[in-house]
Design a protein around this motif. Structure first.
Motif, short mmCIF file in Angstrom:
data_model
loop_
_atom_site.label_atom_id
_atom_site.label_comp_id
_atom_site.label_asym_id
_atom_site.label_seq_id
_atom_site.Cartn_x
_atom_site.Cartn_y
_atom_site.Cartn_z
N UNK A 1 8.38 -6.77 42.37
CA UNK A 1 8.42 -6.95 40.91
C UNK A 1 7.58 -5.94 40.16
N UNK A 2 7.39 -4.75 40.71
CA UNK A 2 6.61 -3.74 39.98
C UNK A 2 7.38 -3.09 38.85
N UNK A 3 8.70 -3.32 38.81
CA UNK A 3 9.50 -2.80 37.71
C UNK A 3 9.80 -1.33 37.76
N UNK A 4 9.42 -0.66 38.84
CA UNK A 4 9.63 0.80 38.91
C UNK A 4 11.08 1.10 39.25
N UNK A 5 11.69 1.94 38.45
CA UNK A 5 13.05 2.39 38.71
C UNK A 5 13.17 3.85 38.30
#
Length: 127
Positions: free
Chosen positions: A53-57
């Motif tokens: 869930x680090x949100x890195x994309x």
């Protein structure tokens, strides 16, 4: 290992959403990517999203602003939302899991950093 759906034909300017389900493992444990391959061309990386869930994309510059990668952990599904489609977006699209586990590969758009692949979804953009 990965099951895709959502391809089809659309007019220029239209939208499609591709889905990629992992029936046998928890998709969120892995970084996941989207690729495409047009006839006579090499497989091209489009986007990658980290596991967890680090949100890195990451989204390739050439499709940034039009394509969005996302996931729904409750449905164990990866998505690629494609808007403002152009004829040059016509290709077979693939989802894939990253070899290294939870983080997108250093060479994010290199297919050699991914191991398990979906079956491919044809996307045709034509008037």
């Amino acid at each position: 290992q990965l099951e895709q759906s959502g391809g089809g034909s659309v007019q220029p300017g239209g939208s499609l959403r591709l889905s990629c389900v992992a029936p046998r493992f928890t998709l969120d444990y892995y970084a996941m990517g989207w690729f495409r391959q047009a006839p006579g061309k090499e497989r091209e990386g489009l986007a990658c999203i980290n596991g967890g869930d680090d949100g890195i994309m990451h989204v390739r510059d050439s499709v940034k602003g039009r394509f969005t990668i996302s996931k729904d952990n409750a449905k164990n599904t990866l998505y690629l939302q494609m808007n403002s489609l152009k004829p040059e977006d016509t290709a077979v699209y693939f989802c894939a899991t990253a070899e290294e586990g939870g983080a997108c590969p250093l060479n994010t758009y290199d297919s050699r950093g991914y191991d398990y692949w979906g079956q491919g979804s044809q996307v045709t953009v034509s008037s």
